[in-house]
Design a protein around this motif. Structure first.
Motif, PDB file in Angstrom:
ATOM      1  N   ALA A   1      31.772  48.524  32.143  1.00 51.69           N
ATOM      2  CA  ALA A   1      31.772  48.659  33.615  1.00 51.69           C
ATOM      3  C   ALA A   1      32.318  46.996  33.860  1.00 51.69           C
ATOM      4  CB  ALA A   1      30.623  48.849  34.391  1.00 51.69           C
ATOM      5  N   GLY A   2      31.557  46.145  33.155  1.00 50.26           N
ATOM      6  CA  GLY A   2      31.733  44.663  33.385  1.00 50.26           C
ATOM      7  C   GLY A   2      33.269  44.326  33.048  1.00 50.26           C
ATOM      8  N   GLN A   3      33.913  44.875  31.989  1.00 53.35           N
ATOM      9  CA  GLN A   3      35.409  44.703  31.401  1.00 53.35           C
ATOM     10  C   GLN A   3      36.412  45.277  32.481  1.00 53.35           C
ATOM     11  OE1 GLN A   3      34.321  46.518  27.589  1.00 53.35           O
ATOM     12  NE2 GLN A   3      35.841  45.139  26.823  1.00 53.35           N
ATOM     13  N   LEU A   4      36.013  46.299  32.934  1.00 51.88           N
ATOM     14  CA  LEU A   4      36.842  46.982  33.926  1.00 51.88           C
ATOM     15  C   LEU A   4      37.114  46.189  35.067  1.00 51.88           C
ATOM     16  CD1 LEU A   4      35.970  50.853  33.468  1.00 51.88           C
ATOM     17  CD2 LEU A   4      38.217  49.521  33.260  1.00 51.88           C
ATOM     18  N   LEU A   5      35.723  45.739  35.587  1.00 52.35           N
ATOM     19  CA  LEU A   5      35.777  44.683  36.734  1.00 52.35           C
ATOM     20  C   LEU A   5      36.552  43.307  36.581  1.00 52.35           C
ATOM     21  CD1 LEU A   5      32.059  45.338  38.056  1.00 52.35           C
ATOM     22  CD2 LEU A   5      34.289  46.133  38.942  1.00 52.35           C
ATOM     23  N   CYS A   6      36.285  42.911  35.482  1.00 55.04           N
ATOM     24  CA  CYS A   6      36.886  41.647  34.933  1.00 55.04           C
ATOM     25  C   CYS A   6      38.775  41.963  34.927  1.00 55.04           C
ATOM     26  CB  CYS A   6      36.426  41.015  33.898  1.00 55.04           C
ATOM     27  SG  CYS A   6      35.010  40.143  34.029  1.00 55.04           S
ATOM     28  N   GLY A   7      38.851  43.036  34.474  1.00 56.71           N
ATOM     29  CA  GLY A   7      40.316  43.464  34.494  1.00 56.71           C
ATOM     30  C   GLY A   7      40.997  43.519  35.656  1.00 56.71           C
ATOM     31  N   GLY A   8      40.083  44.216  36.319  1.00 56.89           N
ATOM     32  CA  GLY A   8      40.472  44.328  38.117  1.00 56.89           C
ATOM     33  C   GLY A   8      40.604  43.232  38.885  1.00 56.89           C
ATOM     34  N   LEU A   9      39.735  42.220  38.493  1.00 54.27           N
ATOM     35  CA  LEU A   9      39.768  40.818  39.075  1.00 54.27           C
ATOM     36  C   LEU A   9      41.058  40.097  39.032  1.00 54.27           C
ATOM     37  CD1 LEU A   9      37.450  39.637  40.965  1.00 54.27           C
ATOM     38  CD2 LEU A   9      36.574  38.568  39.098  1.00 54.27           C
ATOM     39  N   PHE A  10      41.564  40.263  37.808  1.00 55.15           N
ATOM     40  CA  PHE A  10      42.488  39.528  37.332  1.00 55.15           C
ATOM     41  C   PHE A  10      43.687  40.176  37.081  1.00 55.15           C
ATOM     42  CE2 PHE A  10      38.395  37.468  35.677  1.00 55.15           C
ATOM     43  CZ  PHE A  10      38.510  36.500  36.887  1.00 55.15           C
ATOM     44  N   SER A  11      43.674  41.338  37.602  1.00 55.53           N
ATOM     45  CA  SER A  11      44.878  42.229  37.450  1.00 55.53           C
ATOM     46  C   SER A  11      46.138  41.658  38.503  1.00 55.53           C
ATOM     47  CB  SER A  11      44.797  43.583  37.446  1.00 55.53           C
ATOM     48  OG  SER A  11      44.814  44.130  38.964  1.00 55.53           O
TER      49      SER A  11
ATOM     50  N   SER B   1      46.735  43.560  43.925  1.00 58.38           N
ATOM     51  CA  SER B   1      45.726  42.881  44.913  1.00 58.38           C
ATOM     52  C   SER B   1      44.533  43.638  45.260  1.00 58.38           C
ATOM     53  CB  SER B   1      46.423  42.318  45.933  1.00 58.38           C
ATOM     54  OG  SER B   1      47.036  43.269  46.553  1.00 58.38           O
ATOM     55  N   LEU B   2      44.975  45.070  45.260  1.00 58.32           N
ATOM     56  CA  LEU B   2      43.913  45.993  45.785  1.00 58.32           C
ATOM     57  C   LEU B   2      42.977  46.121  44.750  1.00 58.32           C
ATOM     58  CD1 LEU B   2      43.952  47.749  48.297  1.00 58.32           C
ATOM     59  CD2 LEU B   2      44.679  49.682  46.989  1.00 58.32           C
ATOM     60  N   SER B   3      43.443  46.381  43.315  1.00 56.12           N
ATOM     61  CA  SER B   3      42.167  46.025  42.321  1.00 56.12           C
ATOM     62  C   SER B   3      41.472  44.780  42.458  1.00 56.12           C
ATOM     63  CB  SER B   3      42.889  46.094  41.045  1.00 56.12           C
ATOM     64  OG  SER B   3      43.469  47.307  40.965  1.00 56.12           O
ATOM     65  N   ASN B   4      42.377  43.880  42.575  1.00 57.35           N
ATOM     66  CA  ASN B   4      41.590  42.170  42.625  1.00 57.35           C
ATOM     67  C   ASN B   4      40.499  42.460  43.911  1.00 57.35           C
ATOM     68  OD1 ASN B   4      44.790  40.679  42.507  1.00 57.35           O
ATOM     69  ND2 ASN B   4      43.343  41.513  40.938  1.00 57.35           N
ATOM     70  N   TRP B   5      40.765  42.801  45.123  1.00 54.09           N
ATOM     71  CA  TRP B   5      39.784  42.960  46.126  1.00 54.09           C
ATOM     72  C   TRP B   5      38.562  44.039  45.785  1.00 54.09           C
ATOM     73  CZ3 TRP B   5      37.377  46.181  49.688  1.00 54.09           C
ATOM     74  CH2 TRP B   5      36.842  45.491  50.720  1.00 54.09           C
ATOM     75  N   CYS B   6      38.955  45.060  45.502  1.00 51.18           N
ATOM     76  CA  CYS B   6      38.051  46.097  45.086  1.00 51.18           C
ATOM     77  C   CYS B   6      37.026  45.517  43.840  1.00 51.18           C
ATOM     78  CB  CYS B   6      38.528  47.298  44.460  1.00 51.18           C
ATOM     79  SG  CYS B   6      39.411  48.443  45.908  1.00 51.18           S
ATOM     80  N   ALA B   7      37.530  44.934  42.829  1.00 50.60           N
ATOM     81  CA  ALA B   7      36.658  44.397  41.689  1.00 50.60           C
ATOM     82  C   ALA B   7      35.817  43.243  42.251  1.00 50.60           C
ATOM     83  CB  ALA B   7      37.518  43.879  40.655  1.00 50.60           C
ATOM     84  N   ALA B   8      36.430  42.552  43.164  1.00 49.45           N
ATOM     85  CA  ALA B   8      35.512  41.374  43.607  1.00 49.45           C
ATOM     86  C   ALA B   8      34.602  41.768  44.406  1.00 49.45           C
ATOM     87  CB  ALA B   8      36.784  40.388  44.374  1.00 49.45           C
ATOM     88  N   VAL B   9      34.781  42.726  45.255  1.00 47.43           N
ATOM     89  CA  VAL B   9      33.673  43.213  46.303  1.00 47.43           C
ATOM     90  C   VAL B   9      32.615  44.058  45.294  1.00 47.43           C
ATOM     91  CG1 VAL B   9      33.208  45.040  48.095  1.00 47.43           C
ATOM     92  CG2 VAL B   9      35.298  43.172  48.151  1.00 47.43           C
ATOM     93  N   ALA B  10      33.087  44.737  44.298  1.00 47.41           N
ATOM     94  CA  ALA B  10      32.187  45.621  43.487  1.00 47.41           C
ATOM     95  C   ALA B  10      31.364  44.393  42.952  1.00 47.41           C
ATOM     96  CB  ALA B  10      32.886  46.325  42.627  1.00 47.41           C
ATOM     97  N   LEU B  11      31.823  43.395  42.278  1.00 47.99           N
ATOM     98  CA  LEU B  11      31.036  42.436  41.676  1.00 47.99           C
ATOM     99  C   LEU B  11      30.133  41.762  42.626  1.00 47.99           C
ATOM    100  CD1 LEU B  11      31.107  41.684  38.666  1.00 47.99           C
ATOM    101  CD2 LEU B  11      32.688  39.925  39.107  1.00 47.99           C
ATOM    102  N   ALA B  12      30.839  41.484  43.845  1.00 47.29           N
ATOM    103  CA  ALA B  12      29.661  40.890  44.823  1.00 47.29           C
ATOM    104  C   ALA B  12      28.622  41.799  45.213  1.00 47.29           C
ATOM    105  CB  ALA B  12      30.616  40.623  46.046  1.00 47.29           C
ATOM    106  N   HIS B  13      28.716  43.050  44.875  1.00 47.52           N
ATOM    107  CA  HIS B  13      27.356  43.982  45.234  1.00 47.52           C
ATOM    108  C   HIS B  13      26.570  43.769  44.150  1.00 47.52           C
ATOM    109  CE1 HIS B  13      28.424  46.105  48.941  1.00 47.52           C
ATOM    110  NE2 HIS B  13      29.358  45.620  49.012  1.00 47.52           N
ATOM    111  N   ALA B  14      26.876  43.543  42.821  1.00 42.05           N
ATOM    112  CA  ALA B  14      26.318  43.545  41.726  1.00 42.05           C
ATOM    113  C   ALA B  14      25.225  42.178  42.091  1.00 42.05           C
ATOM    114  CB  ALA B  14      26.983  43.580  40.579  1.00 42.05           C
ATOM    115  N   LEU B  15      25.718  41.304  42.797  1.00 42.62           N
ATOM    116  CA  LEU B  15      24.887  40.100  43.207  1.00 42.62           C
ATOM    117  C   LEU B  15      24.074  40.023  44.324  1.00 42.62           C
ATOM    118  CD1 LEU B  15      27.766  37.438  42.186  1.00 42.62           C
ATOM    119  CD2 LEU B  15      26.069  38.429  40.488  1.00 42.62           C
TER     120      LEU B  15
END
Lengths: 911, 216
Positions: free
Chosen positions: A375-385, A388-402
């Motif tokens: 999951a972490g790899q996918l989120l990082c991948g999304g964050l830096f893909s 921009s939609l993937s960037n946004w989704c991955a950033a928000v998803a990661l924020a929810h993990a915090l």
């Protein structure tokens, strides 16, 4: 109109009155018609033939046609129409249903109110669901749909009238999602009854109807085809599940439904659909949304969801599969939103889940083989893909993990990312700020800024990390200070928020970026007012309030994907405090700092004490338990001890008694010397018995001596018949002695009796004691046991000895009693001898008396003769004749007698 | 959870007599001193055990206000039991019993078991209606009677359970058609009908009902 109401006995409602008055003319015309109809109706109700029903049916149909376009007239006719639901005839009922449905659609609230106050109004309409004619039943469902629309009171009555049961039955009969439009109508009605109606939701849950929803989702994996109707039905079914677990419901209600859905397997069934192939995208999307809300904030369901695997080879966690869709540009937008929602719901109030997600990014746990995607790899991948939609989704998803999880905020600082070959790895935080400064799309930057704000809030260490990169603060101040176009305002606002967070949660650990210095920087470069204005851009944004309404990320199109619901909460929380912090003077700040420090200290102390108290509580609890167990043990032991003590005391007593007894025994009975202990009572008794026996012996001796005395007395009596005085004395003595003896005998007898009683008692006691000794020897523990055992044998020996003794004593007593009988016999015989002697004595006395008399007579004779002799002598003397003194007539014996007699005579003379 | 029978109850009576508090005490075992006016009808449920049988009680707590009277009337027909509540500290709530009873008799099935409840028995010092009056009213109209306190929970449990016992007794006497859900009774999912018919047990119940010496 009032007339019509009167017919039905219904109440008239205020608002309709005015309506009626304004249309009096039309009303009058209408009344005429209705009156006629009503007459017919009444006769029909009295049981006239079908033709009449038909007429009424046509009439109603006509009526329907007339009024379906005339809104104002409906109300008045209304109660009459209710009458036709008493009529079972198809031709009456069906048009009646249609007419009422139409009325409800056009004049909803008024008609609802009238039905509500009509006695049995709703109940009557509910009967339509039980109508055997499908047409009426199905139109009844539509009628009820219109009836229940936005009217809580009617919804509740309909539910009370078993609507859930009936509708669920119809849905089952019709084949669940494979059923036709009837199923759809029933589902819409169910939604009407349940949506925003907590009472009905509670009733639905309590009625165990959630369990009946499970079969709805048993959708085969085979390509049986997904008809439009089936898709619609399933969609409505999923929405119905969501109605029950909506985040806007009261928390308790939602969580109990969530639990029920897990317990009955509904969640599991939904997850099966989630992982199935060939499911239409919109169904899949709605299923994801549904699963999201079924697991949201419910630990059990979240744990279950984390364990779900996709049926791929090798099996992958459902979460990973879903995240893959989220960061996949080719997936539909709504699906990607749904996956994000699902991920958010999975992490909502789920520290365990948050930890698991973050851990997949940490160096120690990253799968070195790279075979499986985490999951972490996918989120990082999304964050830096580049998407921009993937960037946004991955950033928000990661924020929810915090979210609200300080531990994970710190853990995430450890994450290092490998960049191009040859360059050193970069921290995740660094990479985020790098991308931010590169000036990518707004969506990307907004996403990253939201992630950074969430990350840094409430986490001074993260703030320090962030400020440590000397490029960050100049970048932020630059962004805020610049006079940019309208589209950049949101980014400026977010930058201001991030800078504000860096001040507010700054622990002053970096000399160059201490609170005060940052504030001065703002003042110098941006200006306080300007800064606050920029900060305010966030909450003033048109999409902000939309996102703050509900947790689900629901955007009409990708451009609207700007704010995350949880982030809006953070903004609300921080906007005020940051504004305050910026406006504060350095002195105030210092003061506050001090206060804060002391508060922190206090807090620390408090937490310290809290922890201590917690620990102590635990200890206390443990100790309490220990105490209770110890108490219990203590009680047991104490009872054991008291038992043993009393046993020991008994034994001691016995021992002492036996000792005393033994001392006595030693005096006369050698063989029993060795006995040390004995029953407490027996020796006493025995000693007493011995004493008594001694007494008896002495008594016997006394009696024997008395007997001997008596014997000699008898001898004396026999020999001394003459001495009557003496005899008399002895005889009285004898009788006294006899009575004494008799008394003694009696006492002896009673003594003997009591002794024998005592002896038997002793026997039984001894027996009991023996038994006791046997039983006692069991509970006595340890060393006591052997002592007691030896004691017991001793005691047994002594007992048998005592028994022997008792037997001997008994024999003695027996011998004594024999002797006593002998003595008694002797006494009897002596008594009889005494009696004989008495008789003899009496005789003798009589003889004595006789002889005395003779003697007296003789003495008188003698005296006479003496007189004669004397006179004769005197005559002789006178005659001169000498007289000799001795007379030849008397003997020697007689002389003695004479002397005596002379004395007697003399005595008698005197008398 | 599975059950042998499901009984529907309604709670009726003047506003402010403590109907919602009785329900809350029965379902949640708590007392809420300040309770909002009930709007329309609220639902509550609980499982009880009678003669070793699990019985699910579904209770509709109605609004006491006159304006909701017509709405609450809709609930009479489908209920197997009714708790008719008055407030022992307010005589007028007792005086209105006749009107409530008329309403109930008119709109309910004839077999509906009605339990008369004098609530707020904890407020002895403010008592306005004697216990004997309540008893007499109940006797006169063939109701079961109890005094309760939703505040202290005194007799609350008993009130609901004794009503259920009486319904259960009527079922066993064959007075209720258990297959007609309009009577407010439903047989549990895995229940056969043969479980009914037990006159001895029902008589036992009948006796139990009378002796509610309790704390009130």
């Amino acid at each position: 109109m009032n007339f019509l109401r009167g017919v039905m006995g219904g109440q008239s409602a205020g608002p309709q009155h005015t309506e009626a008055e304004t249309h009096q003319n039309e009303d009058r015309i209408f009344k005429k018609n209705i009156l006629e109809i009503q007459m017919n109706q009444k006769t029909t109700l009295k049981g006239l033939g079908i033709s009449d029903s038909e007429i009424i049916g046509y009439a109603l149909d006509t009526l329907y046609n007339i009024i379906s376009n005339d809104e104002e007239e409906e109300v008045g006719k209304f109660p009459l129409i209710l009458l036709c639901f008493y009529e079972f005839d198809f031709h009456v009922r069906w048009p009646g249903v249609k007419l009422l449905t139409s009325l409800l659609k056009q004049l909803g609230p008024q008609v609802q109110q009238i039905i509500l106050v009509s006695p049995m109004g709703v109940s009557r309409l509910m009967d339509l669901l039980a109508d055997s004619r499908e047409v009426i039943r199905n139109d009844g469902v539509l009628l009820l749909q219109a009836l229940t629309r936005s009217n809580g009171a009617i919804q509740k009555i309909v539910a009370f009238e078993n609507a859930f049961e009936r509708l669920l039955d119809i849905i089952t009969e019709e084949g669940n999602s494979d059923g036709g439009i009837v199923v759809e109508d029933c589902l819409i009605l169910l939604q009407n009854l349940l949506k925003n109606n907590n009472s009905n939701q509670n009733f639905f849950k309590e009625g165990s109807y959630i369990q009946r929803m499970k079969p709805w989702f048993e959708v085969g994996d085979e390509n049986s085809g997904w008809s439009a109707q089936k898709v619609t039905n399933l969609h409505l079914m999923l929405q119905l599940v969501r109605v029950l677990v909506s985040p806007t419901n009261p928390p308790g209600a939602t969580s109990s439904c969530q639990k029920a859905m897990f317990q009955c397997g509904l969640l599991q069934q939904l997850c099966t659909i989630l992982m199935a192939t060939g499911v239409p995208a919109d169904i899949l999307t709605e299923t994801i949304n549904t699963v999201s809300e079924v697991i949201r904030g419910c630990q059990v369901n979240q744990d279950y969801f984390a364990s779900v695997n996709a049926p791929s080879n090798p099996p992958r966690p459902a979460i990973v599969v879903l995240l893959m869709s989220m960061v996949n540009e080719r997936q539909p937008f709504v699906l990607r939103c749904a996956v994000l929602y699902c991920f958010q719901c999975f992490l909502y109030k789920n520290q365990k889940g948050q930890g698991e997600i973050v851990s997949t990014l940490l160096p120690s746990t990253i799968d070195a083989t790279g075979n499986s995607v985490s999951a972490g790899q996918l989120l990082c991948g999304g964050l830096f893909s580049t998407d921009s939609l993937s960037n946004w989704c991955a950033a928000v998803a990661l924020a929810h993990a915090l979210q609200e999880n300080a531990t994970q905020k710190e853990q995430l600082l450890r994450v290092q990312l490998a960049t191009s070959i040859g360059n050193p790895p970069v921290s995740l935080l660094q990479q985020c700020t790098n991308i931010l400064s590169q000036g990518s799309k707004i969506q990307t930057r907004v996403g990253l800024l939201m992630l950074l704000c969430t990350w840094l809030s409430n986490c001074p260490i993260a703030v320090t990390h962030f400020l440590h990169n000397s490029a960050n603060v100049p970048f932020l101040t630059g962004q805020i200070a610049e006079n940019l176009g309208e589209e950049e305002q949101l980014v400026q606002g977010l930058c201001a928020l991030l800078l504000g967070i860096s001040i507010y949660f700054n622990d002053n650990s970096l000399e160059s970026y201490m609170k005060e210095k940052l504030k001065q920087l703002i003042e110098k470069r941006i200006g306080k007012e300007n800064f606050i204005e920029k900060l305010g851009f966030i909450s003033k944004h048109e999409l902000y309030s939309r996102a703050s309404q509900k947790p689900q990320p629901n955007f009409p199109s990708p451009e609207y994907m700007i704010f995350d619901h949880e982030f809006t909460k953070l903004v609300k929380e921080l906007e005020g405090v940051i504004t305050k912090a910026i406006y504060k003077s350095s002195e105030e700040d210092k003061k506050e700092e001090e206060v804060k420090k002391t508060l922190e200290q206090h807090d620390n102390i408090v937490t310290h004490y809290k922890n201590m108290i917690r620990e102590q509580d635990l200890q206390l609890e443990e100790l309490k338990q220990q105490i209770s167990t110890l108490k219990c043990q203590n009680e047991q032991l104490q009872t054991a001890v008291t038992q043993q003590a009393s046993q020991i005391q008994q034994q001691k007593d016995q021992y002492n008694l036996l000792k005393v007894q033994l001392g006595k025994d030693n005096q006369h009975q050698g063989p029993y010397n060795n006995g040390a202990q004995m029953n407490g009572i027996q020796p006493e008794e025995i000693s007493r018995l011995r004493e008594e026996i001694e007494e008896l012996k002495s008594n016997r001796e006394l009696l024997q001596t008395q007997l001997a005395e008596k014997d000699s007395l008898i001898e004396n009596l026999k020999s001394s018949q003459t001495a009557s005085d003496m005899n008399e004395q002895s005889s009285t003595k004898d009788s006294e002695q006899i009575t004494e003896l008799k008394q003694e005998l009696a006492t002896l007898k009673s003594q003997l009796n009591s002794q024998s009683v005592e002896i038997t008692r002793l026997h039984t006691e001894k027996h009991e004691l023996l038994q006791k000794m046997e039983t006692k020897s069991i509970p006595v523990q340890g060393e006591n046991e052997s002592i007691i055992a030896s004691k017991t044998t001793d005691v047994e020996g002594r007992l048998s000895a005592l028994l022997q003794e008792t037997k001997e004593l008994k024999n003695e007593v027996k011998a004594l009693s024999e002797e006593r009988t002998a003595i008694k016999e002797q006494l009897d015989s002596s008594n009889s001898t005494i009696a004989i002697l008495q008789n003899e004595k009496d005789k003798l006395q009589l003889e004595v008396a006789d002889s005395k008399k003779e003697q007296d007579d003789l003495l008188v004779l003698l005296a006479d003769q003496d007189q004669k002799i004397l006179s004769l002598k005197n005559k002789l003397k006178d005659l001169g004749h000498p007289i000799e003194e001795e007379d030849e007539l008397e003997s020697g014996d007689q002389d003695d007698e004479d002397d005596e007699n002379e004395d007697g005579i003399k005595d008698q003379d005197h008398i | 959870m599975t059950y042998a029978y499901l009984f529907k109850y309604i709670i009726i009576g003047d506003t402010g007599v403590g109907k919602s508090c009785l329900l809350l005490q029965f379902t949640d075992k708590r007392f809420q001193p300040v309770h909002d006016l009930t709007i329309g009808v609220e639902f509550g449920a609980r499982m009880v055990n009678i003669d070793g049988k699990q019985i699910k009680l579904q209770i509709w707590d109605t609004a006491g206000q006159e304006s909701f009277r017509s709405i609450t009337r809709s609930y009479y027909r489908g209920a197997a039991g009714a708790l008719l509540v008055y407030d022992i500290t307010r005589r007028e709530t007792f005086n209105h019993l006749t009107s409530w009873l008329e309403d109930a008799r008119q709109h309910s099935s004839s077999n509906m078991v009605i339990m008369l409840i004098g609530n707020k028995s904890d407020l002895e010092s403010r008592r306005d209606v004697k216990r004997e009056e309540g008893e007499a009213f109940a006797r006169e109209h063939g109701l079961i009677f109890m005094e309760t306190s939703a505040k202290t929970a005194c007799n609350v449990e008993e009130a609901f359970i004794n009503t259920a016992k009486e319904i259960y007794r009527k079922i066993q006497q064959g007075l209720f058609d258990v297959h007609n859900e309009a009577n407010g009774i439903k047989i549990g999912p895995q229940q056969s009908i043969s479980t009914s018919l037990g006159p001895s047990a029902s008589q036992q119940n009948c006796r139990d009902l009378g002796s509610d010496a309790g704390c009130c």
